[in-house]
Design a protein around this motif. Sequence first.
Motif, PDB file in Angstrom:
ATOM      1  N   UNK A  81      16.104 -17.067  12.761  1.00  0.00           N
ATOM      2  CA  UNK A  81      15.364 -16.111  13.568  1.00  0.00           C
ATOM      3  C   UNK A  81      13.958 -16.026  12.991  1.00  0.00           C
ATOM      4  N   UNK A  82      12.991 -16.212  13.850  1.00  0.00           N
ATOM      5  CA  UNK A  82      11.591 -16.208  13.433  1.00  0.00           C
ATOM      6  C   UNK A  82      10.961 -14.872  13.816  1.00  0.00           C
ATOM      7  N   UNK A  83      10.331 -14.262  12.851  1.00  0.00           N
ATOM      8  CA  UNK A  83       9.712 -12.954  13.038  1.00  0.00           C
ATOM      9  C   UNK A  83       8.200 -13.048  12.801  1.00  0.00           C
ATOM     10  N   UNK A  84       7.468 -12.237  13.507  1.00  0.00           N
ATOM     11  CA  UNK A  84       6.077 -12.054  13.132  1.00  0.00           C
ATOM     12  C   UNK A  84       5.894 -10.639  12.598  1.00  0.00           C
ATOM     13  N   UNK A  85       4.952 -10.509  11.711  1.00  0.00           N
ATOM     14  CA  UNK A  85       4.613  -9.226  11.124  1.00  0.00           C
ATOM     15  C   UNK A  85       3.116  -9.024  11.162  1.00  0.00           C
ATOM     16  N   UNK A  86       2.693  -7.784  11.006  1.00  0.00           N
ATOM     17  CA  UNK A  86       1.274  -7.472  10.982  1.00  0.00           C
ATOM     18  C   UNK A  86       0.978  -6.506   9.855  1.00  0.00           C
ATOM     19  N   UNK A  87      -0.219  -6.662   9.289  1.00  0.00           N
ATOM     20  CA  UNK A  87      -0.616  -5.820   8.168  1.00  0.00           C
ATOM     21  C   UNK A  87      -2.099  -5.488   8.283  1.00  0.00           C
ATOM     22  N   UNK A  88      -2.434  -4.214   8.145  1.00  0.00           N
ATOM     23  CA  UNK A  88      -3.830  -3.813   8.236  1.00  0.00           C
ATOM     24  C   UNK A  88      -4.566  -4.143   6.947  1.00  0.00           C
ATOM     25  N   UNK A  89      -3.932  -3.936   5.820  1.00  0.00           N
ATOM     26  CA  UNK A  89      -4.555  -4.248   4.539  1.00  0.00           C
ATOM     27  C   UNK A  89      -4.467  -5.740   4.286  1.00  0.00           C
ATOM     28  N   UNK A  90      -5.596  -6.301   3.784  1.00  0.00           N
ATOM     29  CA  UNK A  90      -5.637  -7.736   3.548  1.00  0.00           C
ATOM     30  C   UNK A  90      -5.252  -8.083   2.124  1.00  0.00           C
ATOM     31  N   UNK A  91      -4.445  -9.082   2.008  1.00  0.00           N
ATOM     32  CA  UNK A  91      -4.067  -9.621   0.706  1.00  0.00           C
ATOM     33  C   UNK A  91      -4.161 -11.139   0.793  1.00  0.00           C
ATOM     34  N   UNK A  92      -4.202 -11.746  -0.354  1.00  0.00           N
ATOM     35  CA  UNK A  92      -4.269 -13.207  -0.393  1.00  0.00           C
ATOM     36  C   UNK A  92      -3.040 -13.773  -1.098  1.00  0.00           C
TER      37      UNK A  92
END
Length: 124
Positions: free
Chosen positions: A91-102
Amino acid sequence: VQLVESGGGLVQAGGSLRLSCTASGFTHDDYAIGWFRQAPGKEREGISYIDSNGRSHYADTLKGRFTVSRGNAKNTVYLQMNSLNPEDTAVYYCGANVDFYTGTYYFDYGMDYWGKGTLVTVSS
């Protein structure tokens, strides 16, 4: 915030699929979107992410076969998957994040928002 994945399905080994993730509910475009997958009996695995400036990062094991891109509408992100094999079934999921990390931060700690996932099945 809502994330909706699409594009999953059944494909033969060696084939390709393109998944889409469409985000809604954000009041701005500054967020990263990532792709993850979870196979039966296995832990969640990070695949790739892309930030609002188009900078992307890939898991080392999947680099070369998978490509992430952001559509003209910045709230849509694609995952092009080539040379698929049965081990890519998940199962493939997408996620979102407001804070940026590397680096591998999102892979290690996840993201703030998640879609419900789309099933990819690769037959041998």
